[in-house]
Design a protein around this motif. Sequence first.
Motif, PDB file in Angstrom:
ATOM      1  N   SER A 159      66.213  55.903  20.377  1.00 14.54           N
ATOM      2  CA  SER A 159      64.822  55.580  20.086  1.00 14.54           C
ATOM      3  C   SER A 159      63.931  56.809  20.134  1.00 14.54           C
ATOM      4  N   PHE A 160      62.749  56.698  19.522  1.00 14.79           N
ATOM      5  CA  PHE A 160      61.771  57.776  19.585  1.00 14.79           C
ATOM      6  C   PHE A 160      61.359  58.037  21.033  1.00 14.79           C
ATOM      7  N   ALA A 161      61.108  56.959  21.781  1.00 13.00           N
ATOM      8  CA  ALA A 161      60.647  57.141  23.167  1.00 13.00           C
ATOM      9  C   ALA A 161      61.688  57.903  23.985  1.00 13.00           C
ATOM     10  N   GLY A 162      62.946  57.539  23.811  1.00 13.56           N
ATOM     11  CA  GLY A 162      64.007  58.204  24.575  1.00 13.56           C
ATOM     12  C   GLY A 162      64.184  59.651  24.170  1.00 13.56           C
ATOM     13  N   GLY A 163      64.218  59.896  22.870  1.00 15.69           N
ATOM     14  CA  GLY A 163      64.427  61.257  22.381  1.00 15.69           C
ATOM     15  C   GLY A 163      63.267  62.167  22.734  1.00 15.69           C
ATOM     16  N   LYS A 164      62.056  61.651  22.588  1.00 15.01           N
ATOM     17  CA  LYS A 164      60.880  62.481  22.874  1.00 15.01           C
ATOM     18  C   LYS A 164      60.810  62.811  24.373  1.00 15.01           C
ATOM     19  N   ALA A 165      61.192  61.862  25.219  1.00 12.81           N
ATOM     20  CA  ALA A 165      61.170  62.116  26.669  1.00 12.81           C
ATOM     21  C   ALA A 165      62.144  63.252  27.012  1.00 12.81           C
TER      22      ALA A 165
END
Lengths: 496, 496
Positions: free
Chosen positions: A207-213
């Motif tokens: 996910s975007f949230a996981g990758g960005k974190a």
Amino acid sequence: MSKDTPIPEIDQLVQRAHEAFLTFKGIDIKRRAAFMHQVADEIEALGPELIRAAQSETNLPEARLAGEKARTVFQWRSYADALSSGNMLDVRIDTADAGRTPPKPDVRKTYVGLGVVAVFGASNFPFAFSTAGGDTASAIAAGCPVIIKTHPGHPETSALMATAIKTAVRKAGLPDGLFAEVRSDGFEGGQHLVSHPLVKAVGFTGSFAGGKALYDLASKRPEPIPVFAEMGSVNPVFLLPNKLEHAAEETAKQYAASLMLGVGQFCTNPGILAAPNHPGLDRFLNTLRSQIIEAAPAPMLHAGIASAYAKKKTELLSQQGVEVLASVAETNTEGHGHAAVATVKASQFLANEQLAHEVFGPFGLLVIYDTADEATAIAEALDGQLTVSVLAEQDDIKNNERLIQALTDKCGRLLLNGFPTGVEVCYAMQHGGPYPATTDNRFTSVGPDAIRRFARPISYQNWPDEFLPNELKDANPLGIWRTVNGALTKEPAPRG
Amino acid sequence: MSKDTPIPEIDQLVQRAHEAFLTFKGIDIKRRAAFMHQVADEIEALGPELIRAAQSETNLPEARLAGEKARTVFQWRSYADALSSGNMLDVRIDTADAGRTPPKPDVRKTYVGLGVVAVFGASNFPFAFSTAGGDTASAIAAGCPVIIKTHPGHPETSALMATAIKTAVRKAGLPDGLFAEVRSDGFEGGQHLVSHPLVKAVGFTGSFAGGKALYDLASKRPEPIPVFAEMGSVNPVFLLPNKLEHAAEETAKQYAASLMLGVGQFCTNPGILAAPNHPGLDRFLNTLRSQIIEAAPAPMLHAGIASAYAKKKTELLSQQGVEVLASVAETNTEGHGHAAVATVKASQFLANEQLAHEVFGPFGLLVIYDTADEATAIAEALDGQLTVSVLAEQDDIKNNERLIQALTDKCGRLLLNGFPTGVEVCYAMQHGGPYPATTDNRFTSVGPDAIRRFARPISYQNWPDEFLPNELKDANPLGIWRTVNGALTKEPAPRG
């Protein structure tokens, strides 16, 4: 079943991986490639328990998993072949010229692994983008040990794949720190890995949230490290007027098939289709409607994904101007993904950026545009995408030059008269688009070029032959293509 | 003289650069290369006023500036040639196979520019790494417009170089937004540039503090962008026992020359030399001492650099265990750099990380080690470096395998029996080492491969010939090497 790996044990695994790196990076490309074929053999040799475990953990059908297993094996073999061909090393040799003022040195450049790589597997490809998936294969090809953060959705599948890799490591006589698993159902284990000073790069699919974190964590380290996060996208499809008029029904059928493939659980799922308000639109919509409502709901990867899909779909359908075109009835099938397609006018789409967000599952939003300028405005408003597809006749392409230029700037792969699901594993593949589709669009995560993410160039200046890596030696003992004094050749390099 | 560019004007320049990008990215490599040769012609045509301006703004001697001008011209020409040869595009074509299940698509990959690039020039190379320097040439080669943040140390020099580029842009009939200057003596203008949504990458050569600040700013943007910051290093030299014994005097002379070249103002200045406590050390030290004390102090780039050098040198000399070996007397010469060399025992060096920091100027720290293990411990404790040099006889190399392996992990360029100053502009050059030497060690900032920093791959799937970029067309009209179905060739690509 899955028990978190304690933090002190993670530290030991990283330390052992780093020690393995010191040996592994010196092993030449032919032997490294042979090891990768050994991994492929071991994966092939895994019996029916692999498919059974994956079926029970992911709800994916047997035929799909059998295909994905073959694809995973192909990734190991084709990356190994790209490695042993020398293509990945991009060797450059500039020979000395003692007569020049100042004297020109002998400089030779090859690639070495970055160090220990942490890989975060995806839930939707338990074989091809998880424990023994493309990130692991490409990091190993680059000369890097891998620590996989096991996906909590398929721990048994992951354990079986890990065993295959470990068996290959043992048979090849390589250090056993070369590959290890870390289990962590929460965030702690993964964050600890990404923060560890001996971890030098991160591969992530999710996910975007996981990758960005992970990207943020890695860029704030005392020593920042690269994160290759493939975070999905809405993969817009642009349908142009002549194509619509002459192939409305056929195009609608193909779009529906791509949208619902694998219950929409692909990072290349075509979540948005821009269509012109033009003759043929009614036929396109009618055909699409009948394709969707006839579709049987199917189980998604796990209950969490199904409920997230239902929630996001509902949110999107409640937005101003969005009208349901077709929606599969929500029968008594918990955990299933129910396909739906809605329409919205371009002007309303452009006014509400939430409409451009990904809904992970079999949901399509049709954006109806009136003019070529409006189509271009949609293109220019898009975020970065893994793929963009254009459905067009020759005249459509000629009439929409500006639109197609704008689309080129938004994606890593531009398709004509095709749909983005199905990512070919080949040299020419670019699976990685401008942010937020990925965190680094100068690299691909599919195809042999994925190896390049995990290697760095190193130049040797004025070293005699005997101390150089094999790929840089005068005689070209590996028989690979090299750029010698600016020209590609397989001939020996002259000493100046 | 130098007046800051107002922020609204910066916004206009970026907007115009972005519009230029939309045209420029579509211009094929042959025409782009021709434009770069035109820039080289215009730089060559700059009269004696260029050298005069640079002399008065940087204190660099005329001969050095003449050489640097030639190097700058060579960078534009050799990067242009690498571009037009196709080497930089790394074209990959995988042709279709309709008979396969599922059918294999036609996929072709090339590179396109990232978009507008912001370049921050260096003070120490007013030609080769500033306004018309390597970052500008490589960004243009990649298809990107450039906005240079003019170095406040040499505004007139920069203006002359900018005129040369702008003249070439006009003569080539390219959009004039392709190149622009921004003046900002403080931080505001540069920070605004790096934060602008239409700026897609940053090139920087300078201090760690400056480079790291830009990296942090860029990674916190809503859309993070890559920053290629080359931030210098101490470029350690490892002298091994047999070499010391047999070539003490010669090695000392060469080291002194490299250390003091250009008043030590090179990012490749060899600031640390590790030497064994072994027969020959006294001869090495005596020769080095006499070389240093005989050296005449010379003016540094500007008074600020000279005072920063004096301050850092004094700080370092005050550290525990550091003993002055030779120091040029501080005569009445303000703004000059006075060379100095000091010694410290390995154990004390290892206990105080401040001793490993760069002192920008002609200062060398000799770290005296007793054993091979101690030498390896020094190597392992090092930060990432642009270069590492090994001074060794054949037996030294064989006796110190572990040391040399450790050194390989610390640098982008490993030299044998040579000194790191003087960076050859060639294909095989890697000018970029592990952090903190640079922010991205997967790329070089010198040599044609520097172009790759500013381009991203894009795949075209199933596009007919007439709509493909020239480098991807079936017939190979540019006559370049391409990887077709896995094999390098100049032959046409078959349609499947």
